[in-house]
Design a protein around this motif. Structure first.
Motif, mmCIF file in Angstrom:
data_model
loop_
_atom_site.group_PDB
_atom_site.id
_atom_site.type_symbol
_atom_site.label_atom_id
_atom_site.label_comp_id
_atom_site.label_asym_id
_atom_site.label_seq_id
_atom_site.Cartn_x
_atom_site.Cartn_y
_atom_site.Cartn_z
ATOM 1 N N ALA A 68 7.233 -12.544 -3.868
ATOM 2 C CA ALA A 68 6.141 -12.732 -4.817
ATOM 3 C C ALA A 68 4.964 -11.874 -4.373
ATOM 4 O O ALA A 68 4.649 -11.808 -3.192
ATOM 5 N N ALA A 69 4.336 -11.227 -5.340
ATOM 6 C CA ALA A 69 3.173 -10.379 -5.045
ATOM 7 C C ALA A 69 1.907 -11.088 -5.490
ATOM 8 O O ALA A 69 1.883 -11.767 -6.508
ATOM 9 N N GLU A 70 0.877 -10.936 -4.663
ATOM 10 C CA GLU A 70 -0.431 -11.485 -4.996
ATOM 11 C C GLU A 70 -1.488 -10.559 -4.421
ATOM 12 O O GLU A 70 -1.637 -10.462 -3.203
ATOM 13 N N GLY A 71 -2.201 -9.902 -5.291
ATOM 14 C CA GLY A 71 -3.223 -8.969 -4.836
ATOM 15 C C GLY A 71 -2.606 -7.832 -4.049
ATOM 16 O O GLY A 71 -1.677 -7.180 -4.501
ATOM 17 N N ALA A 72 -3.116 -7.598 -2.845
ATOM 18 C CA ALA A 72 -2.638 -6.504 -1.999
ATOM 19 C C ALA A 72 -1.610 -6.969 -0.981
ATOM 20 O O ALA A 72 -1.369 -6.304 0.026
ATOM 21 N N ALA A 73 -1.005 -8.130 -1.217
ATOM 22 C CA ALA A 73 -0.011 -8.653 -0.278
ATOM 23 C C ALA A 73 1.241 -9.086 -1.029
ATOM 24 O O ALA A 73 1.204 -9.410 -2.213
ATOM 25 N N GLY B 169 0.829 -1.200 0.000
ATOM 26 C CA GLY B 169 0.000 0.000 0.000
ATOM 27 C C GLY B 169 0.855 1.238 0.000
ATOM 28 O O GLY B 169 2.080 1.178 0.019
ATOM 29 N N TRP B 170 0.200 2.342 -0.009
ATOM 30 C CA TRP B 170 0.886 3.620 -0.037
ATOM 31 C C TRP B 170 0.800 4.255 1.338
ATOM 32 O O TRP B 170 -0.071 3.944 2.123
ATOM 33 N N GLY B 171 1.709 5.133 1.595
ATOM 34 C CA GLY B 171 1.661 5.895 2.833
ATOM 35 C C GLY B 171 2.946 5.773 3.620
ATOM 36 O O GLY B 171 3.574 4.726 3.652
ATOM 37 N N ALA B 172 3.317 6.869 4.251
ATOM 38 C CA ALA B 172 4.565 6.924 5.000
ATOM 39 C C ALA B 172 4.545 5.998 6.210
ATOM 40 O O ALA B 172 5.553 5.380 6.535
ATOM 41 N N GLN B 173 3.398 5.891 6.883
ATOM 42 C CA GLN B 173 3.335 5.057 8.084
ATOM 43 C C GLN B 173 3.575 3.589 7.731
ATOM 44 O O GLN B 173 4.328 2.900 8.412
ATOM 45 N N LEU B 174 2.952 3.115 6.654
ATOM 46 C CA LEU B 174 3.138 1.725 6.232
ATOM 47 C C LEU B 174 4.585 1.489 5.818
ATOM 48 O O LEU B 174 5.182 0.477 6.180
ATOM 49 N N LYS B 175 5.178 2.426 5.100
ATOM 50 C CA LYS B 175 6.572 2.323 4.673
ATOM 51 C C LYS B 175 7.496 2.250 5.884
ATOM 52 O O LYS B 175 8.402 1.420 5.932
ATOM 53 N N GLU B 176 7.273 3.085 6.879
ATOM 54 C CA GLU B 176 8.101 3.077 8.086
ATOM 55 C C GLU B 176 7.982 1.757 8.836
ATOM 56 O O GLU B 176 8.969 1.228 9.341
ATOM 57 N N GLN B 177 6.764 1.210 8.913
ATOM 58 C CA GLN B 177 6.568 -0.073 9.586
ATOM 59 C C GLN B 177 7.359 -1.172 8.876
ATOM 60 O O GLN B 177 8.004 -1.990 9.523
ATOM 61 N N HIS B 178 7.296 -1.198 7.545
ATOM 62 C CA HIS B 178 8.030 -2.210 6.785
ATOM 63 C C HIS B 178 9.538 -2.041 6.954
ATOM 64 O O HIS B 178 10.254 -3.027 7.122
ATOM 65 N N GLU B 179 10.010 -0.798 6.935
ATOM 66 C CA GLU B 179 11.438 -0.552 7.109
ATOM 67 C C GLU B 179 11.912 -1.013 8.484
ATOM 68 O O GLU B 179 12.978 -1.620 8.604
ATOM 69 N N GLU B 180 11.125 -0.749 9.512
ATOM 70 C CA GLU B 180 11.491 -1.188 10.861
ATOM 71 C C GLU B 180 11.562 -2.710 10.931
ATOM 72 O O GLU B 180 12.504 -3.266 11.499
ATOM 73 N N THR B 181 10.583 -3.369 10.350
ATOM 74 C CA THR B 181 10.557 -4.836 10.354
ATOM 75 C C THR B 181 11.751 -5.401 9.596
ATOM 76 O O THR B 181 12.438 -6.308 10.076
ATOM 77 N N LEU B 182 12.009 -4.869 8.405
ATOM 78 C CA LEU B 182 13.115 -5.364 7.584
ATOM 79 C C LEU B 182 14.469 -5.093 8.245
ATOM 80 O O LEU B 182 15.359 -5.954 8.215
ATOM 81 N N ASN B 183 14.628 -3.936 8.868
ATOM 82 C CA ASN B 183 15.875 -3.647 9.580
ATOM 83 C C ASN B 183 16.081 -4.599 10.748
ATOM 84 O O ASN B 183 17.198 -5.059 10.995
ATOM 85 N N ALA B 184 15.013 -4.910 11.470
ATOM 86 C CA ALA B 184 15.118 -5.854 12.593
ATOM 87 C C ALA B 184 15.518 -7.240 12.098
ATOM 88 O O ALA B 184 16.369 -7.903 12.699
ATOM 89 N N LEU B 185 14.921 -7.681 11.001
ATOM 90 C CA LEU B 185 15.285 -8.988 10.435
ATOM 91 C C LEU B 185 16.752 -9.003 9.996
ATOM 92 O O LEU B 185 17.467 -9.982 10.208
#
Length: 72
Positions: A41-46, A14-30
């Motif tokens: 792989a992308a499928e629909g909205a996931a 999805g779009w939006g700064a909040q969603l982007k920040e959440q993904h960045e935090e998760t990816l950095n932690a991993l």
């Protein structure tokens, strides 16, 4: 021979700064835990992200042994 453990993360696309920040935090932690992105792989909205990391003596796997079902 290197032994690997895998992790699949499904994230909402999805779009939006909040969603982007959440993904960045998760990816950095991993990344800090040693996970490396190996596929997606992308499928629909996931989107499914597949990560792997080596299992070493200093960091044993936290994953449980899996028993695959018999399809017979």
């Amino acid at each position: 021979m290197t032994k690997w453990e895998y992790r699949v993360l499904v994230i909402k696309i999805g779009w939006g700064a909040q969603l982007k920040e959440q993904h960045e935090e998760t990816l950095n932690a991993l990344g800090q835990e040693g996970w490396e992105l190996t596929g997606m792989a992308a499928e629909g909205a996931a989107m499914s992200l597949v990560f792997k990391r080596p299992i070493g003596e200093e960091r044993p796997s936290q994953r449980k042994e899996r028993v695959w079902p018999s399809w017979q």
